[in-house]
Design a protein around this motif. Structure first.
Motif, PDB file in Angstrom:
ATOM      1  N   THR A  14       0.809  -1.219   0.000  1.00  0.00           N
ATOM      2  CA  THR A  14       0.000   0.000   0.000  1.00  0.00           C
ATOM      3  C   THR A  14       0.843   1.270   0.000  1.00  0.00           C
ATOM      4  O   THR A  14       0.334   2.333  -0.282  1.00  0.00           O
ATOM      5  CB  THR A  14      -0.939   0.031   1.217  1.00  0.00           C
ATOM      6  N   GLY A  15       2.121   1.164   0.341  1.00  0.00           N
ATOM      7  CA  GLY A  15       2.988   2.341   0.370  1.00  0.00           C
ATOM      8  C   GLY A  15       3.865   2.342   1.601  1.00  0.00           C
ATOM      9  O   GLY A  15       4.087   1.308   2.236  1.00  0.00           O
ATOM     10  N   ASP A  27       5.399   5.484  12.986  1.00  0.00           N
ATOM     11  CA  ASP A  27       4.484   5.134  11.902  1.00  0.00           C
ATOM     12  C   ASP A  27       4.218   6.367  11.051  1.00  0.00           C
ATOM     13  O   ASP A  27       4.390   7.508  11.488  1.00  0.00           O
ATOM     14  CB  ASP A  27       3.188   4.534  12.452  1.00  0.00           C
ATOM     15  N   VAL A  28       3.799   6.146   9.836  1.00  0.00           N
ATOM     16  CA  VAL A  28       3.685   7.228   8.866  1.00  0.00           C
ATOM     17  C   VAL A  28       2.609   8.246   9.264  1.00  0.00           C
ATOM     18  O   VAL A  28       2.763   9.440   8.998  1.00  0.00           O
ATOM     19  CB  VAL A  28       3.450   6.651   7.447  1.00  0.00           C
ATOM     20  N   ASP A  29       1.539   7.812   9.917  1.00  0.00           N
ATOM     21  CA  ASP A  29       0.497   8.757  10.323  1.00  0.00           C
ATOM     22  C   ASP A  29       1.010   9.752  11.364  1.00  0.00           C
ATOM     23  O   ASP A  29       0.661  10.934  11.328  1.00  0.00           O
ATOM     24  CB  ASP A  29      -0.718   7.997  10.874  1.00  0.00           C
ATOM     25  N   MET A  57       1.899  15.174   1.567  1.00  0.00           N
ATOM     26  CA  MET A  57       1.081  15.498   0.399  1.00  0.00           C
ATOM     27  C   MET A  57      -0.296  14.870   0.575  1.00  0.00           C
ATOM     28  O   MET A  57      -0.414  13.750   1.055  1.00  0.00           O
ATOM     29  CB  MET A  57       1.725  14.951  -0.874  1.00  0.00           C
ATOM     30  N   SER A  58      -1.330  15.595   0.177  1.00  0.00           N
ATOM     31  CA  SER A  58      -2.699  15.079   0.246  1.00  0.00           C
ATOM     32  C   SER A  58      -3.105  14.536  -1.109  1.00  0.00           C
ATOM     33  O   SER A  58      -2.731  15.079  -2.150  1.00  0.00           O
ATOM     34  CB  SER A  58      -3.671  16.184   0.659  1.00  0.00           C
ATOM     35  N   TYR A  64       0.226  11.201   2.199  1.00  0.00           N
ATOM     36  CA  TYR A  64       1.424  10.391   2.091  1.00  0.00           C
ATOM     37  C   TYR A  64       2.646  11.284   2.208  1.00  0.00           C
ATOM     38  O   TYR A  64       2.555  12.503   2.104  1.00  0.00           O
ATOM     39  CB  TYR A  64       1.442   9.588   0.781  1.00  0.00           C
ATOM     40  N   LEU A  65       3.789  10.662   2.454  1.00  0.00           N
ATOM     41  CA  LEU A  65       5.052  11.391   2.571  1.00  0.00           C
ATOM     42  C   LEU A  65       5.726  11.456   1.212  1.00  0.00           C
ATOM     43  O   LEU A  65       5.669  10.501   0.434  1.00  0.00           O
ATOM     44  CB  LEU A  65       5.969  10.701   3.580  1.00  0.00           C
ATOM     45  N   PHE A  66       6.390  12.579   0.965  1.00  0.00           N
ATOM     46  CA  PHE A  66       7.021  12.787  -0.332  1.00  0.00           C
ATOM     47  C   PHE A  66       8.353  13.505  -0.144  1.00  0.00           C
ATOM     48  O   PHE A  66       8.439  14.463   0.623  1.00  0.00           O
ATOM     49  CB  PHE A  66       6.108  13.639  -1.225  1.00  0.00           C
TER      50      PHE A  66
END
Length: 113
Positions: A14-15, A27-29, A57-58, A64-66
């Motif tokens: 999923t990423g 965690d990414v959140d 980024m939305s 998500y992270l960019f």
């Protein structure tokens, strides 16, 4: 504002799911919440002299992270994903067992006749 260096990322189908910094694993959140709040920043050291900021980024499915350090549109955080070591597996060819099938068919049809 404190800044953290992202050394690796963990991802699945999923990423990106987690980031590994010099201070721990998040965690990414949580990272997205920190970036949006503005009290913690994250960056990637593309070169020894260049720091690339990580942005949140939305998108339609969420956030998500960019990060991009070469000017392309590709998300280069995926380049920091930990790759599992690969190992060679020797494949031993098995002998063909078609003679068993042929013999079984021969016996089956010889009984029918």
């Amino acid at each position: 504002m404190t800044e953290h260096l992202i050394e690796y990322v963990a991802r699945d189908r999923t990423g990106i799911t987690a980031v590994v910094t010099t201070t721990g694993v998040l965690d990414v959140d949580t990272v997205i919440d920190h970036i949006r709040a503005g009290h913690t920043g994250y960056y990637v050291a593309a070169d020894s002299w260049k720091r690339t900021p990580v942005r949140s980024m939305s998108f339609i499915g969420g956030s998500y992270l960019f990060a991009n350090w070469d000017g392309t549109k590709r998300n280069m955080l995926h380049d920091l994903a930990f790759r599992m070591p690969t190992r060679a597996v020797e494949v031993v060819p098995q002998p063909r067992r078609s003679w068993r099938l042929a013999r079984a068919l021969r016996e089956l049809f010889s009984r029918a006749a």
